[in-house]
Motif scaffolding. Structure first.
Motif, PDB file in Angstrom:
ATOM      1  N   LYS A  79      44.307  34.835  17.341  1.00  0.00           N
ATOM      2  CA  LYS A  79      45.627  35.251  17.828  1.00  0.00           C
ATOM      3  C   LYS A  79      45.796  36.764  17.856  1.00  0.00           C
ATOM      4  CE  LYS A  79      47.930  31.031  16.203  1.00  0.00           C
ATOM      5  NZ  LYS A  79      48.990  30.486  15.320  1.00  0.00           N
ATOM      6  N   SER A  80      44.971  37.472  17.097  1.00  0.00           N
ATOM      7  CA  SER A  80      45.030  38.936  17.062  1.00  0.00           C
ATOM      8  C   SER A  80      43.657  39.479  17.431  1.00  0.00           C
ATOM      9  CB  SER A  80      45.446  39.430  15.681  1.00  0.00           C
ATOM     10  OG  SER A  80      46.713  38.902  15.307  1.00  0.00           O
ATOM     11  N   GLU A  81      43.635  40.654  18.051  1.00  0.00           N
ATOM     12  CA  GLU A  81      42.354  41.222  18.454  1.00  0.00           C
ATOM     13  C   GLU A  81      42.462  42.711  18.703  1.00  0.00           C
ATOM     14  OE1 GLU A  81      41.404  39.159  22.142  1.00  0.00           O
ATOM     15  OE2 GLU A  81      42.084  40.905  23.303  1.00  0.00           O
ATOM     16  N   VAL A  82      41.316  43.383  18.656  1.00  0.00           N
ATOM     17  CA  VAL A  82      41.186  44.757  19.112  1.00  0.00           C
ATOM     18  C   VAL A  82      40.101  44.748  20.171  1.00  0.00           C
ATOM     19  CG1 VAL A  82      39.603  45.282  17.200  1.00  0.00           C
ATOM     20  CG2 VAL A  82      40.708  47.139  18.453  1.00  0.00           C
ATOM     21  N   ARG A  83      40.372  45.342  21.325  1.00  0.00           N
ATOM     22  CA  ARG A  83      39.469  45.251  22.467  1.00  0.00           C
ATOM     23  C   ARG A  83      39.232  46.638  23.068  1.00  0.00           C
ATOM     24  NH1 ARG A  83      38.629  41.056  26.368  1.00  0.00           N
ATOM     25  NH2 ARG A  83      40.193  39.842  25.243  1.00  0.00           N
ATOM     26  N   LEU A  84      37.968  46.960  23.302  1.00  0.00           N
ATOM     27  CA  LEU A  84      37.588  48.196  23.984  1.00  0.00           C
ATOM     28  C   LEU A  84      37.023  47.832  25.346  1.00  0.00           C
ATOM     29  CD1 LEU A  84      37.138  51.286  23.922  1.00  0.00           C
ATOM     30  CD2 LEU A  84      34.862  50.824  22.972  1.00  0.00           C
ATOM     31  N   ALA A  85      37.571  48.418  26.398  1.00  0.00           N
ATOM     32  CA  ALA A  85      37.126  48.133  27.761  1.00  0.00           C
ATOM     33  C   ALA A  85      37.177  49.431  28.565  1.00  0.00           C
ATOM     34  CB  ALA A  85      37.992  47.049  28.393  1.00  0.00           C
ATOM     35  N   GLY A  86      37.001  49.332  29.869  1.00  0.00           N
ATOM     36  CA  GLY A  86      37.092  50.525  30.699  1.00  0.00           C
ATOM     37  C   GLY A  86      36.364  50.361  32.017  1.00  0.00           C
ATOM     38  N   PHE A  87      36.409  51.414  32.827  1.00  0.00           N
ATOM     39  CA  PHE A  87      35.698  51.411  34.097  1.00  0.00           C
ATOM     40  C   PHE A  87      35.389  52.830  34.542  1.00  0.00           C
ATOM     41  CE2 PHE A  87      40.119  51.694  35.329  1.00  0.00           C
ATOM     42  CZ  PHE A  87      40.131  52.508  36.441  1.00  0.00           C
ATOM     43  N   MET A  88      34.417  52.941  35.446  1.00  0.00           N
ATOM     44  CA  MET A  88      34.012  54.221  36.024  1.00  0.00           C
ATOM     45  C   MET A  88      33.845  54.040  37.523  1.00  0.00           C
ATOM     46  SD  MET A  88      30.485  56.392  35.582  1.00  0.00           S
ATOM     47  CE  MET A  88      29.649  55.306  36.733  1.00  0.00           C
ATOM     48  N   GLN A  89      34.291  55.039  38.287  1.00  0.00           N
ATOM     49  CA  GLN A  89      34.139  55.025  39.740  1.00  0.00           C
ATOM     50  C   GLN A  89      33.459  56.321  40.181  1.00  0.00           C
ATOM     51  OE1 GLN A  89      38.249  54.492  40.893  1.00  0.00           O
ATOM     52  NE2 GLN A  89      38.069  52.254  40.940  1.00  0.00           N
ATOM     53  N   ALA A  90      32.295  56.193  40.815  1.00  0.00           N
ATOM     54  CA  ALA A  90      31.562  57.339  41.366  1.00  0.00           C
ATOM     55  C   ALA A  90      31.716  57.321  42.874  1.00  0.00           C
ATOM     56  CB  ALA A  90      30.091  57.261  40.968  1.00  0.00           C
ATOM     57  N   ASP A  91      32.250  58.396  43.441  1.00  0.00           N
ATOM     58  CA  ASP A  91      32.604  58.449  44.860  1.00  0.00           C
ATOM     59  C   ASP A  91      31.821  59.514  45.614  1.00  0.00           C
ATOM     60  OD1 ASP A  91      34.536  56.686  44.019  1.00  0.00           O
ATOM     61  OD2 ASP A  91      36.190  57.685  45.051  1.00  0.00           O
ATOM     62  N   THR A  92      31.746  59.312  46.931  1.00  0.00           N
ATOM     63  CA  THR A  92      31.374  60.391  47.844  1.00  0.00           C
ATOM     64  C   THR A  92      32.446  60.484  48.918  1.00  0.00           C
ATOM     65  OG1 THR A  92      30.116  59.049  49.421  1.00  0.00           O
ATOM     66  CG2 THR A  92      28.923  59.898  47.501  1.00  0.00           C
ATOM     67  N   ARG A  93      32.647  61.688  49.444  1.00  0.00           N
ATOM     68  CA  ARG A  93      33.522  61.905  50.602  1.00  0.00           C
ATOM     69  C   ARG A  93      32.779  62.790  51.585  1.00  0.00           C
ATOM     70  NH1 ARG A  93      38.713  63.739  47.112  1.00  0.00           N
ATOM     71  NH2 ARG A  93      39.213  61.718  46.160  1.00  0.00           N
ATOM     72  N   THR A  94      32.747  62.346  52.829  1.00  0.00           N
ATOM     73  CA  THR A  94      32.113  63.112  53.897  1.00  0.00           C
ATOM     74  C   THR A  94      33.137  63.337  54.993  1.00  0.00           C
ATOM     75  OG1 THR A  94      29.978  62.080  53.410  1.00  0.00           O
ATOM     76  CG2 THR A  94      30.196  63.214  55.522  1.00  0.00           C
ATOM     77  N   TYR A  95      33.447  64.592  55.280  1.00  0.00           N
ATOM     78  CA  TYR A  95      34.468  64.950  56.266  1.00  0.00           C
ATOM     79  C   TYR A  95      33.802  65.309  57.589  1.00  0.00           C
ATOM     80  CZ  TYR A  95      37.554  65.320  52.192  1.00  0.00           C
ATOM     81  OH  TYR A  95      38.269  65.053  51.052  1.00  0.00           O
ATOM     82  N   PHE A  96      34.338  64.797  58.693  1.00  0.00           N
ATOM     83  CA  PHE A  96      33.796  65.063  60.022  1.00  0.00           C
ATOM     84  C   PHE A  96      34.782  65.904  60.841  1.00  0.00           C
ATOM     85  CE2 PHE A  96      32.170  60.961  58.591  1.00  0.00           C
ATOM     86  CZ  PHE A  96      30.802  61.152  58.698  1.00  0.00           C
ATOM     87  N   ASP A  97      34.258  66.753  61.715  1.00  0.00           N
ATOM     88  CA  ASP A  97      35.075  67.556  62.634  1.00  0.00           C
ATOM     89  C   ASP A  97      36.156  68.348  61.915  1.00  0.00           C
ATOM     90  OD1 ASP A  97      33.584  66.367  64.606  1.00  0.00           O
ATOM     91  OD2 ASP A  97      35.090  64.849  65.081  1.00  0.00           O
ATOM     92  N   ASP A  98      35.845  68.843  60.729  1.00  0.00           N
ATOM     93  CA  ASP A  98      36.813  69.612  59.953  1.00  0.00           C
ATOM     94  C   ASP A  98      36.612  71.092  60.263  1.00  0.00           C
ATOM     95  OD1 ASP A  98      38.612  70.598  58.194  1.00  0.00           O
ATOM     96  OD2 ASP A  98      37.741  69.721  56.394  1.00  0.00           O
ATOM     97  N   VAL A  99      37.319  71.573  61.296  1.00  0.00           N
ATOM     98  CA  VAL A  99      37.148  72.959  61.751  1.00  0.00           C
ATOM     99  C   VAL A  99      37.512  73.954  60.663  1.00  0.00           C
ATOM    100  CG1 VAL A  99      37.859  74.655  63.463  1.00  0.00           C
ATOM    101  CG2 VAL A  99      37.599  72.246  64.128  1.00  0.00           C
ATOM    102  N   ALA A 100      38.606  73.680  59.947  1.00  0.00           N
ATOM    103  CA  ALA A 100      39.056  74.608  58.909  1.00  0.00           C
ATOM    104  C   ALA A 100      38.261  74.464  57.620  1.00  0.00           C
ATOM    105  CB  ALA A 100      40.542  74.371  58.607  1.00  0.00           C
ATOM    106  N   ASP A 101      37.380  73.449  57.556  1.00  0.00           N
ATOM    107  CA  ASP A 101      36.571  73.210  56.367  1.00  0.00           C
ATOM    108  C   ASP A 101      37.443  73.061  55.121  1.00  0.00           C
ATOM    109  OD1 ASP A 101      34.120  72.737  55.180  1.00  0.00           O
ATOM    110  OD2 ASP A 101      33.892  74.814  54.524  1.00  0.00           O
TER     111      ASP A 101
END
Length: 456
Positions: A79-101
């Motif tokens: 009925k009682s507990e201690v729990r350790l959890a979590g998550f990680m997200q690794a991303d990439t972003r590639t922008y196209f036609d970005d004149v102003a960079d």
């Protein structure tokens, strides 16, 4: 507030390395079907049939446990507990036609969010979730009392019960980044709420008082628990699955609701004290901000109708948000009204059903089932942000730098190997009205996103 995070991992780290690590993690995970979520998603009901396996899990034994829902220790007959959890997200972003960079192609850790939850006798619990990515600090820290289905209490720092997609776990998002309605919605705030299920379990409610932070603010800046506000907000939300108990499967997954908030904000003309939001694109670039000297000056009111529907592999999410706020510049105060909406469709091609939470493959990849392909989901989204024309006419926005309207169209594919491992690939193209010198339109934003997610 969401921002473009710096590159924490060198570009020479390849996706192959990460995929090998992800598959290894999936083998180490057990087949428990409930995994850790980015803060509690009890504020969104899930309509599903409970299997005999789900019912057996309610009988928890004392002792150490490990699974894809985290690891920890139970006592008091489970009925009682201690729990350790979590998550990680690794991303990439590639922008196209970005004149102003303005958008830099990069590879970075979007989220690193472990969590600690302690439950006492199934009634009281304490939840803590820090952030270790671009903005360090405590995202969530709250106490919760679960007294009965119709009446429960939560107090601390957590997501205010308003935006539908904001309340969705970051691990369950169909796209890498949330749509335009979250620009106008609250995020994490300090406060308290009562909540529960009523009307025979078909309807949920949340009612609370919160610190009223700036729209879309995580409350992470300059301190562990930052409070960028100057007033108090009343927030209420109702969401119903009126046909949940119907014998017709086609209509059981229909849910709709409405959220409302009202409060006051009082800023000043000093830099950093305006208490006004910055509006961002799907590529997390600033597309509009108030001119220097403008500040919040009085009431702020929001309303947000919302809908979620699922039937087998089909999922539909829609929401519309209107935000009205008094803004002062010089001797004049204007009541400014902005609005945004999104419509999102998803289809699970095989091995799973649509869900507001993370998709659970029927046949997940495990050590015992190494040949499984998991579940694959196709997604599409259209979203629009409209900024008040009156705000431009009265000089609250600089038309040479702030867009008047943004229209985003996105498509993507998500691959769930199991409840622990998820890969995403999506493309967003956003058209802007205004935002460049001489009344011209800002260059379209075209961004290709990818993500590898590991949750435990």
């Amino acid at each position: 507030m969401n921002s473009l995070a710096p590159s924490f991992i060198p570009m020479k780290v390849t996706w192959l390395n990460l995929m090998l690590g992800a598959v290894l993690c999936s083998f180490l995970a057990s087949t428990v079907t409930v995994a850790q979520e980015d803060t509690s998603v009890r504020s969104q009901q899930i309509v599903s049939k409970k299997s005999s396996q789900d019912k057996k899990r309610k009988k928890r034994k004392s002792g150490f446990f490990y699974g894809n829902a985290g690891t920890g220790f139970r006592w008091n007959k489970g009925k009682s507990e201690v729990r350790l959890a979590g998550f990680m997200q690794a991303d990439t972003r590639t922008y196209f036609d970005d004149v102003a960079d303005s958008g830099k192609d990069n590879f970075f850790l979007r989220r690193i969010q472990p969590s600690l939850e302690v439950k006492f006798n199934k009634t009281h619990s304490v939840f803590i979730m820090p952030s270790f990515s671009s903005a360090l600090g405590i995202l969530d820290v709250y106490w919760e009392g679960n007294f009965s289905k119709p009446f429960n209490i939560r107090a601390g720092k957590f997501k205010a019960p308003f935006g539908l997609e904001r309340l969705q776990s970051a691990t369950a998002l169909a796209f890498n980044e949330r749509a335009f309605p979250t620009n106008l919605s609250p995020n994490r705030e300090i406060g308290g709420q009562i909540f529960g299920d009523i009307l025979w379990g078909t309807t949920e409610y949340q009612v609370g008082l919160f610190s009223g932070m700036v729209d879309n603010s995580t409350g992470l800046r300059d301190s562990v628990i930052y409070s960028n506000h100057s007033g108090v907000d009343f927030v209420a939300r109702l969401f119903s699955h009126p046909l949940k108990h119907s014998d017709v499967e086609l209509v059981k997954g229909l849910g709709f609701g409405i959220a409302y908030s009202y409060g006051t904000q009082q800023g000043n003309a000093q830099r950093g004290e305006s208490h006004l939001p910055v509006f961002i694109s799907p590529g997390q670039q600033s597309i509009a901000s108030y001119v220097r000297g403008a500040f919040a000056d009085g009431s702020r009111e929001r309303i947000g109708p919302q809908l979620y529907y699922s039937y087998g592999p089909l999922g539909v999410l829609g929401e519309y948000t209107v935000s009205q706020q008094n803004v002062r510049l010089g001797a004049v105060t204007d009541k400014v009204t902005h609005d945004a909406f999104q419509a999102q469709l998803s289809w699970v091609l095989f091995n799973g059903d649509a869900s507001f939470r993370r998709i659970r493959p029927y046949n997940p990849l495990t050590l015992e089932n190494i040949s499984s392909l998991g579940a694959v989901q196709l997604v599409g989204r259209y979203a629009v942000l409209n900024l008040d024309d009156k705000a431009f006419a009265h000089g609250l926005f600089d038309p040479d730098h702030a867009v008047r309207k943004a229209q985003d169209f996105g498509v993507g594919i998500n691959w769930y190997l199991n409840r622990n491992i998820k890969f995403q690939l999506d493309y967003n193209q956003t058209h802007f009205t205004g935002g460049a010198g001489g009344g011209a339109n800002r260059t379209e934003e075209k961004v290709l996103f990818s993500r590898m997610q590991i949750a435990f």
